[in-house]
Design a protein around this motif. Structure first.
Motif, PDB file in Angstrom:
ATOM      1  N   GLN A  68       1.692  -2.346  -1.147  1.00  0.00           N
ATOM      2  CA  GLN A  68       0.919  -2.021  -0.284  1.00  0.00           C
ATOM      3  C   GLN A  68       0.501  -2.325   1.302  1.00  0.00           C
ATOM      4  OE1 GLN A  68      -2.267  -0.098  -3.358  1.00  0.00           O
ATOM      5  NE2 GLN A  68      -1.490   1.785  -2.557  1.00  0.00           N
ATOM      6  N   ALA A  69       0.250  -3.735   0.251  1.00  0.00           N
ATOM      7  CA  ALA A  69      -0.293  -4.954   1.607  1.00  0.00           C
ATOM      8  C   ALA A  69       0.411  -4.870   2.126  1.00  0.00           C
ATOM      9  CB  ALA A  69      -0.614  -6.120   0.725  1.00  0.00           C
ATOM     10  N   ALA A  70       2.287  -5.541   1.355  1.00  0.00           N
ATOM     11  CA  ALA A  70       3.284  -5.418   2.682  1.00  0.00           C
ATOM     12  C   ALA A  70       4.083  -4.415   3.077  1.00  0.00           C
ATOM     13  CB  ALA A  70       4.315  -5.875   1.991  1.00  0.00           C
ATOM     14  N   ARG A  71       2.974  -2.997   3.101  1.00  0.00           N
ATOM     15  CA  ARG A  71       3.680  -1.818   3.466  1.00  0.00           C
ATOM     16  C   ARG A  71       4.719  -1.474   3.226  1.00  0.00           C
ATOM     17  NH1 ARG A  71       0.977  -3.601   9.491  1.00  0.00           N
ATOM     18  NH2 ARG A  71      -1.463  -3.368   8.818  1.00  0.00           N
ATOM     19  N   VAL A  72       5.566  -1.420   2.233  1.00  0.00           N
ATOM     20  CA  VAL A  72       6.665  -1.181   2.111  1.00  0.00           C
ATOM     21  C   VAL A  72       6.768  -0.527   0.419  1.00  0.00           C
ATOM     22  CG1 VAL A  72       7.652  -2.993   2.725  1.00  0.00           C
ATOM     23  CG2 VAL A  72       7.276  -3.219  -0.206  1.00  0.00           C
ATOM     24  N   TRP A 235     -12.060  -7.903  -2.928  1.00  0.00           N
ATOM     25  CA  TRP A 235     -12.379  -8.308  -4.496  1.00  0.00           C
ATOM     26  C   TRP A 235     -11.162  -6.945  -4.375  1.00  0.00           C
ATOM     27  CZ3 TRP A 235     -12.536  -2.936  -5.806  1.00  0.00           C
ATOM     28  CH2 TRP A 235     -13.824  -2.676  -4.869  1.00  0.00           C
ATOM     29  N   LEU A 236      -9.937  -7.156  -5.111  1.00  0.00           N
ATOM     30  CA  LEU A 236      -8.919  -6.310  -5.232  1.00  0.00           C
ATOM     31  C   LEU A 236      -8.173  -6.853  -6.486  1.00  0.00           C
ATOM     32  CD1 LEU A 236      -6.557  -8.579  -2.489  1.00  0.00           C
ATOM     33  CD2 LEU A 236      -7.950  -6.024  -1.897  1.00  0.00           C
ATOM     34  N   ASP A 237      -7.909  -5.878  -6.434  1.00  0.00           N
ATOM     35  CA  ASP A 237      -6.987  -5.211  -8.179  1.00  0.00           C
ATOM     36  C   ASP A 237      -6.464  -6.498  -8.765  1.00  0.00           C
ATOM     37  OD1 ASP A 237      -7.138  -2.563  -7.547  1.00  0.00           O
ATOM     38  OD2 ASP A 237      -5.646  -1.403  -7.397  1.00  0.00           O
ATOM     39  N   SER A 238      -6.914  -6.415 -10.054  1.00  0.00           N
ATOM     40  CA  SER A 238      -6.676  -7.884 -10.550  1.00  0.00           C
ATOM     41  C   SER A 238      -5.685  -7.679 -12.170  1.00  0.00           C
ATOM     42  CB  SER A 238      -8.441  -8.467 -10.882  1.00  0.00           C
ATOM     43  OG  SER A 238      -7.681  -9.218 -11.766  1.00  0.00           O
ATOM     44  N   GLU A 239      -4.931  -8.500 -12.598  1.00  0.00           N
ATOM     45  CA  GLU A 239      -4.400  -8.420 -13.469  1.00  0.00           C
ATOM     46  C   GLU A 239      -4.930  -9.094 -14.328  1.00  0.00           C
ATOM     47  OE1 GLU A 239      -0.897 -11.632 -12.720  1.00  0.00           O
ATOM     48  OE2 GLU A 239      -0.950  -9.885 -12.225  1.00  0.00           O
ATOM     49  N   ASP A 240      -6.096  -9.600 -14.541  1.00  0.00           N
ATOM     50  CA  ASP A 240      -6.582 -10.780 -15.097  1.00  0.00           C
ATOM     51  C   ASP A 240      -7.794  -9.669 -15.942  1.00  0.00           C
ATOM     52  OD1 ASP A 240      -7.804 -12.592 -17.202  1.00  0.00           O
ATOM     53  OD2 ASP A 240      -7.796 -14.188 -15.423  1.00  0.00           O
ATOM     54  N   ALA A 466     -18.865   7.731   4.981  1.00  0.00           N
ATOM     55  CA  ALA A 466     -18.905   6.217   4.551  1.00  0.00           C
ATOM     56  C   ALA A 466     -17.072   5.760   4.133  1.00  0.00           C
ATOM     57  CB  ALA A 466     -19.370   5.913   3.053  1.00  0.00           C
ATOM     58  N   PRO A 467     -16.830   4.533   4.714  1.00  0.00           N
ATOM     59  CA  PRO A 467     -15.404   4.537   4.433  1.00  0.00           C
ATOM     60  C   PRO A 467     -14.817   4.799   3.023  1.00  0.00           C
ATOM     61  CG  PRO A 467     -16.792   2.402   5.105  1.00  0.00           C
ATOM     62  CD  PRO A 467     -17.649   3.625   5.264  1.00  0.00           C
ATOM     63  N   GLY A 468     -13.879   5.608   3.204  1.00  0.00           N
ATOM     64  CA  GLY A 468     -13.148   5.955   1.868  1.00  0.00           C
ATOM     65  C   GLY A 468     -12.423   5.076   1.227  1.00  0.00           C
ATOM     66  N   GLU A 474      -7.771  -0.941   2.871  1.00  0.00           N
ATOM     67  CA  GLU A 474      -7.188  -1.628   3.875  1.00  0.00           C
ATOM     68  C   GLU A 474      -7.456  -2.536   4.238  1.00  0.00           C
ATOM     69  OE1 GLU A 474      -3.353  -0.858   4.950  1.00  0.00           O
ATOM     70  OE2 GLU A 474      -3.475  -0.235   3.240  1.00  0.00           O
ATOM     71  N   ARG A 475      -9.061  -2.274   4.510  1.00  0.00           N
ATOM     72  CA  ARG A 475      -9.934  -3.145   5.244  1.00  0.00           C
ATOM     73  C   ARG A 475     -10.041  -4.621   5.038  1.00  0.00           C
ATOM     74  NH1 ARG A 475     -15.417  -0.510   7.864  1.00  0.00           N
ATOM     75  NH2 ARG A 475     -14.557   1.281   8.608  1.00  0.00           N
ATOM     76  N   MET A 476     -10.234  -4.439   3.629  1.00  0.00           N
ATOM     77  CA  MET A 476     -10.375  -5.493   2.561  1.00  0.00           C
ATOM     78  C   MET A 476      -8.458  -6.511   2.917  1.00  0.00           C
ATOM     79  SD  MET A 476     -11.986  -5.242  -0.967  1.00  0.00           S
ATOM     80  CE  MET A 476     -10.906  -3.728  -1.504  1.00  0.00           C
ATOM     81  N   LEU A 477      -7.050  -6.031   2.962  1.00  0.00           N
ATOM     82  CA  LEU A 477      -6.423  -6.221   2.580  1.00  0.00           C
ATOM     83  C   LEU A 477      -6.400  -6.971   4.619  1.00  0.00           C
ATOM     84  CD1 LEU A 477      -3.819  -3.715   1.071  1.00  0.00           C
ATOM     85  CD2 LEU A 477      -4.037  -6.521   0.452  1.00  0.00           C
TER      86      LEU A 477
END
Length: 514
Positions: A68-72, A235-240, A466-468, A474-477
């Motif tokens: 999603q960050a890469a927009r692909v 803070w972003l989705d973590s795998e840990d 409030a922002p969705g 997207e703002r965090m990225l």
């Protein structure tokens, strides 16, 4: 040495949760904004946080976010091997998005040749499609006990001649020793691929740090190409799963603020897809605490039982901790309890598991009129539906199948309180669904939380302007990409790659040629 025109680069770390996932996500967004067609890649994840791609395959949640960050469009090639721990000695294997048996602890170091083949084939697929592949390592490349069978750290870098960036988390302490030790433990051929060091989560005056960085470069020959500051709102989705809830509250839930909603998330030993509650945590006025403390759970307005990779084992743990009794008391008093996927299955009257935990038939918590049977085939789906007129998009990852039990003898119909809920069931204050990701739907989340608030007498109300959740992500990225552009020499990281210095990267040369 790395190839002078490498098709990608590898972001390795001094440890788990050093910042690899975040740096890859930030680089993907920064490079996408520069006009490059870039793909994330992680040869192997060991994580119970996963997502279902549009093609029906399962990959790590971090790689889904990085796409999603890469927009692909996320694909299974971006995380070809996913290991999902079921016990301390066994992991369930997912290859190219589909279940592929188990891996025992004794086989981990040497029994993965077929997995390496799948991973390398996936990388070759990506490198022919994208301008650049930004790879994420796993754990640390200095785990010399695992080097012979490695295909996600230096094994991947050696296979494809990738330059390697090593990132370390300064907030953990001992950062200079960690970076130097990583370099020192590598074989000469692996060490030759290290091209950059990056510091993560720095707070303070960089000039105080610089003499130490200069000394490490003098001893290793590896330059520092960035010091990323502490980014409080990222803070972003973590795998840990060791780092569930980067946003989590640091104190006990308030017992007095009636205009707030207090949510306790039970931190199960085999917690899975805990990212389900991220959207709750960013809702204004909602306090979320991940906990194993029965007293904290009992004080909450809402208790969430999240997903689990070992439902019956975690159910037994609930009973051992006294949490099962707390949940029963809460439900009896009318306070809401929500189970998601494995947590939903625990609410059943009975569970038959000859697949995941292999324990046969065990009693559930008995809070919903369902019976769960585990099937050999895993359900991977992207369902959608509605709740009280609100559209909900979600995803499913489970072996357990929940079926509504008929009314007890003598009852001719369901009690009025039992209603369908997102392909699950709701009985009074108890809610359950197999669907993950439902709270990322803003209208549904706010409407459902309003029902919860009214049930417990809370004065909380949603802040409609409030922002969705998607907007916040997207703002965090973008915030992360901005920070990397300012504090990291991205051009230096890219220099050994085919889109590096001297290459025409202004408009994504490979994407224009397709």
């Amino acid at each position: 040495m790395p190839s002078p025109s490498a098709s990608g680069l590898l972001v390795a770390g001094t440890s788990s949760d050093a910042g690899k996932s975040v740096l890859v996500a930030g680089l993907c967004r920064a490079l996408a904004r520069r006009g490059l067609r870039v793909a994330p890649f992680k040869a192997q994840n060991m994580s119970n946080n996963s997502m279902v791609c549009l093609d029906g395959g399962e990959i790590g949640r971090a790689q889904y976010l990085q796409a999603q960050a890469a927009r692909v469009v996320p694909t299974t090639a971006m995380n070809p091997v996913l290991l999902k721990p079921g016990t301390d000695r066994r992991a369930f294997v997912v290859v190219r998005g589909e279940p592929a048996g188990t891996l025992e602890a004794g086989d981990y170091a040497a029994g993965r040749a077929h997995l390496a083949e799948a991973a390398f084939a996936a990388y070759r697929e990506l490198e022919t499609t994208y301008d650049l592949v930004v790879c994420e390592g796993a754990g640390s490349p200095a785990e010399v006990n695992l080097r012979s069978g490695d295909y996600v750290n230096m094994g991947l870098a050696r296979e494809f001649g990738l330059p390697v960036v090593v990132i370390g988390d300064i907030d953990r302490g001992g950062i200079l020793a960690s970076l130097y030790g990583t370099w020192a433990l590598l074989e000469d051929e692996d060490r030759a691929l290290l091209t950059s060091f990056v510091i993560n989560k720095f707070r303070g005056d960089v000039s105080v740090l610089e003499p130490g960085l200069a000394e490490i470069t003098a001893r290793t020959g590896v330059p520092f190409h960035g010091v990323v500051p502490w980014l409080l709102d990222v803070w972003l989705d973590s795998e840990d799963t060791l780092e569930v809830g980067h946003w989590r509250a640091s104190t006990a839930l308030s017992a007095t603020a009636r205009d707030r909603l207090k949510v306790a998330v039970v931190r199960l030993p085999r917690i899975s897809n805990a990212t389900d509650v991220d959207a709750l945590a960013v809702e204004p006025g909602v306090d979320v605490l991940v906990t194993v403390d029965p007293a904290v759970v009992e004080a909450a307005d809402l208790v969430v039982l999240p997903g689990s990779r070992s439902t019956t084992s975690d159910l037994a743990w609930l009973r051992e901790r006294g949490l099962a009794d707390v949940l029963s008391r809460l439900a009896a008093s009318g306070r809401p309890v929500l189970g998601i996927c494995g947590g939903y299955q625990m609410l059943a009257r009975e569970i038959e598991d000859d697949v995941e935990g292999r324990v046969g038939v065990v009693p559930g918590l008995g809070l919903l009129p369902i019976r769960v049977e585990f099937g050999a085939d895993k359900v991977l789906a992207r369902p959608s539906g509605t709740w009280r007129g609100h559209e909900v998009e979600a995803y499913e990852i489970h072996h357990g199948i929940a079926r509504r039990l008929p009314p007890p003898p003598g009852e001719v119909a369901d009690p009025p309180a039992v209603q369908g809920f997102l392909d699950g069931w709701n009985d009074g204050p108890v809610w359950g669904t197999m669907w993950h990701g439902t709270f990322e739907n803003d209208d549904f989340r706010r409407a459902w939380l309003t029902v919860v608030a009214r049930a417990v007498g809370s004065e909380w109300q949603p802040t409609l302007d409030a922002p969705g959740f998607a907007e916040r992500r997207e703002r965090m990225l973008d915030t992360l990409a901005d920070a990397l552009e300012e504090h990291v020499d991205i051009d230096a990281l890219l220099a050994p790659t085919r889109v590096g210095t001297g290459a025409d990267v202004s408009a994504g040369t490979r994407s224009q040629s397709r």
